[in-house]
Design a protein around this motif. Structure first.
Motif, PDB file in Angstrom:
ATOM      1  N   ALA A  97       4.460  10.292  -9.453  1.00 25.82           N
ATOM      2  CA  ALA A  97       3.807  10.771 -10.677  1.00 25.82           C
ATOM      3  C   ALA A  97       3.015  11.843 -10.556  1.00 25.82           C
ATOM      4  O   ALA A  97       3.074  12.691 -11.777  1.00 25.82           O
ATOM      5  CB  ALA A  97       2.920   9.491 -11.082  1.00 25.82           C
ATOM      6  N   GLY A  98       2.215  12.080  -9.580  1.00 27.19           N
ATOM      7  CA  GLY A  98       1.393  13.414  -9.428  1.00 27.19           C
ATOM      8  C   GLY A  98       2.237  14.539  -9.507  1.00 27.19           C
ATOM      9  O   GLY A  98       2.068  15.747 -10.151  1.00 27.19           O
ATOM     10  N   GLY A 129       2.573   1.622  -3.581  1.00 24.95           N
ATOM     11  CA  GLY A 129       1.747   2.057  -4.442  1.00 24.95           C
ATOM     12  C   GLY A 129       1.442   3.390  -4.378  1.00 24.95           C
ATOM     13  O   GLY A 129       1.390   4.390  -5.189  1.00 24.95           O
ATOM     14  N   ALA A 130       1.389   3.983  -3.204  1.00 21.22           N
ATOM     15  CA  ALA A 130       0.957   5.433  -2.663  1.00 21.22           C
ATOM     16  C   ALA A 130       2.065   6.250  -3.181  1.00 21.22           C
ATOM     17  O   ALA A 130       1.987   7.498  -3.638  1.00 21.22           O
ATOM     18  CB  ALA A 130       0.535   5.523  -1.193  1.00 21.22           C
ATOM     19  N   THR A 168       0.869  -1.214  -0.004  1.00 19.99           N
ATOM     20  CA  THR A 168      -0.105   0.011   0.102  1.00 19.99           C
ATOM     21  C   THR A 168       0.770   1.142  -0.179  1.00 19.99           C
ATOM     22  O   THR A 168       0.734   2.257  -0.648  1.00 19.99           O
ATOM     23  CB  THR A 168      -0.946   0.010   0.988  1.00 19.99           C
ATOM     24  N   LEU A 204       4.337   5.846  -5.292  1.00 21.30           N
ATOM     25  CA  LEU A 204       4.611   5.840  -6.938  1.00 21.30           C
ATOM     26  C   LEU A 204       3.483   6.824  -7.317  1.00 21.30           C
ATOM     27  O   LEU A 204       3.714   7.747  -8.142  1.00 21.30           O
ATOM     28  CB  LEU A 204       4.217   4.467  -7.792  1.00 21.30           C
ATOM     29  N   VAL A 205       2.059   6.739  -6.961  1.00 25.75           N
ATOM     30  CA  VAL A 205       0.961   7.592  -7.410  1.00 25.75           C
ATOM     31  C   VAL A 205       1.512   9.092  -6.934  1.00 25.75           C
ATOM     32  O   VAL A 205       1.250  10.083  -7.857  1.00 25.75           O
ATOM     33  CB  VAL A 205      -0.257   7.323  -6.773  1.00 25.75           C
ATOM     34  N   LEU A 206       2.004   9.178  -5.772  1.00 25.05           N
ATOM     35  CA  LEU A 206       2.612  10.613  -5.396  1.00 25.05           C
ATOM     36  C   LEU A 206       3.550  10.916  -6.212  1.00 25.05           C
ATOM     37  O   LEU A 206       3.461  12.441  -6.536  1.00 25.05           O
ATOM     38  CB  LEU A 206       3.096  10.595  -3.931  1.00 25.05           C
TER      39      LEU A 206
END
Length: 523
Positions: A456-457, A449-450, A446, A452-454
């Motif tokens: 990319a954002g 994944g969080a 978790t 990576l998302v951060l």
């Protein structure tokens, strides 16, 4: 008056003899008053006489007349005779476990101060309104386990101060409407384990001070509307094992003070939700050994003050549905033991119970438990023993919960290599967790994944906010690259290199024009 000397002497001798005889009798009586039969213990200081298993066949009459308590349990006494006439100061009499068949009228007429009379486990089959004549101070009368069949009108009219009456475990099949007349102080009544076929409502209605009624183990099939009319102070009602398969809508109407209700051991196929909802102060409810298949959503609707619930030994119970305790936020203790088919508690079944501190789920058919079922760490008492648990990685959380508390043993049933072993504190690898605690794996995944998302954002945000600068920077970089190449191409050569390169270029031009080139050496 003239008297002969020998007559006078004879009269004086007779008088002396009479005095001596009287003294002997008085001495004998005084000696007898303190006589204690074999097998008895007589204490003249506490004024207690105990003759338990003393093999007595009659009530002793030569005891201290000032005794206040006499215990004659487990003897062979067959009748209450006039012996009690000698003991007017008695406060407590126990004649339990004898062979009493009858009690003659007025047998206790001298016991004005008697408070407790225990006659349980005898063979008494009949009583009259004069049996207890004179017992004006009596508060406890125990007639349990005798042969009584009928309670006639006015049977206890002389017992105006009676507070507890135990008539359980007899053969009572009929209670006349005025059998309990004048028992206005009665607080506890046992009529359990008799042969009643219905609630003796007319007889009970005058008992407006009654706080406890035990009327189970009879032969009821239904509880009728207003069956307990007049018992507005009743706090405890025990109808265990009465054969009930129906509870009428208004069966508990008027029982506004009831706090403890026992309906276990009957034939109810559903929780009588609507009927129970008329009991606004109910705190303790026992419903075990009935024919429920499920505790359905909202089964205890309206019981907002319920604190303790017991449903044990329900042989057909398989499921506790989500929302079963939706209206019971004050529940502190739930006991669901020995329900041999109970295999499922749906997620949310124990939701919304902030006060739950005692959870007993012993001896059911659970093979696993959900971690989200309840706030396990807040429980003061937890019993999950004797369930056929499959101990795998999904139960590692429970292993840690058990390790942190002093709870009853929880033993694995499967897999084979863990059978009989305690789940408490079992390591992850023992439970088949390949790498580590699955919860930690999930947490790492978790977080990854969080992250990576951060990232990319943030990259997109930076791109949109700085894209002109990036474009200008790229363009500038490109121009500088081209300029660098041109500069490299146009850099200065030496004279020799220039001559050679020029000649070579001239040859290439002549070839292209069809003119034979002149060798460079001839130039």
């Amino acid at each position: 008056m003239f008297r002969l000397p020998w007559v006078s002497r004879r009269h004086s001798a007779s008088k002396l003899h009479l005095v001596m005889l009287l003294a002997a009798v008085l001495n004998s009586v005084e000696t007898a008053a303190t006589f204690c039969p074999n097998g008895c213990d007589c204490d003249d200081e506490t004024l207690v006489v105990s003759c338990v298993q003393a093999n007595l066949e009659v009530i002793p009459i030569a005891l201290n007349p000032s005794i206040q308590r006499i215990v004659l349990k487990e003897n062979r006494i067959k009748i209450v005779d006039a012996a009690f006439q000698f003991y007017g100061d008695l406060r407590n009499v126990d004649l339990s476990n004898n062979h009493l068949v009858t009690i003659p009228n007025n047998s206790f007429e001298a016991q004005k101060q008697l408070v407790e009379l225990h006659l349980k486990h005898n063979k008494i089959s009949a009583l009259t309104e004069r049996t207890f004549q004179g017992l004006k101070s009596l508060t406890v009368l125990n007639l349990r386990d005798n042969y009584l069949e009928i309670l006639k009108n006015g049977l206890f009219t002389s017992l105006t101060k009676l507070e507890e009456l135990d008539l359980g475990q007899n053969r009572i099949s009929r209670v006349d409407p005025e059998a309990f007349q004048r028992l206005g102080s009665l607080r506890v009544l046992y009529l359990d384990d008799n042969q009643l076929r219905g609630i003796p409502s007319p007889a009970l209605s005058p008992l407006n001070a009654l706080a406890e009624l035990h009327i189970g183990l009879n032969a009821f099939s239904s509880l009728p509307d207003d069956g307990f009319n007049g018992l507005s102070r009743l706090a405890v009602l025990d109808v265990t094992g009465a054969g009930l398969d129906n509870v009428s809508e208004g069966a508990f109407r008027g029982l506004n003070a009831l706090r403890n209700l026992k309906l276990g051991g009957n034939k109810l196929r559903e929780v009588p939700t609507r009927q129970l909802a008329t009991l606004p102060r109910l705190e303790d409810l026992t419903l075990g050994q009935n024919d429920f298949t499920a505790l359905r959503a909202g089964a205890f609707h309206g019981l907002s003050n319920l604190k303790r619930l017991e449903v044990c030994g329900a042989k057909l119970l398989t499921t506790v549905e989500r929302g079963a305790f939706n209206d019971n936020a004050n529940l502190e203790s739930i006991s669901l033991n020995s329900n041999k088919r109970l295999v499922s508690m749906e997620d949310g079944a124990l939701a919304g119970l902030p006060n739950l501190r005692h959870l007993m789920l012993r001896d059911n058919a659970f093979v696993t438990f959900s971690e989200s079922l309840v706030a396990w760490g807040e429980l003061r008492r937890l019993d999950l023993g004797e369930n056929p648990l499959v101990c795998d990685c999904e139960l590692h959380w429970l292993s840690e919960v058990l390790a942190a508390r002093n709870s009853t043993p929880v033993v694995c049933a499967e897999p084979q290599d863990l059978r009989g072993k305690s789940l408490k504190g079992m390591a992850p690898d023992e439970l088949g967790c390949a790498f580590s605690d699955p919860r930690r794996q999930a947490l790492v995944a978790t977080l990854g994944g969080a992250g990576l998302v951060l990232f990319a954002g943030l990259a997109l945000l930076l791109y949109y906010r700085c894209r002109r600068r990036v474009r200008d920077a790229l363009k500038d970089y490109k121009n500088r690259a081209i300029s660098r190449k041109e500069h490299e191409y146009q850099k200065t050569f030496s004279d020799d290199e220039y001559i050679v390169r020029a000649a070579h270029a001239q040859q290439q031009a002549q070839v292209a024009a069809g003119i034979k080139p002149i060798p460079v050496t001839e130039l």
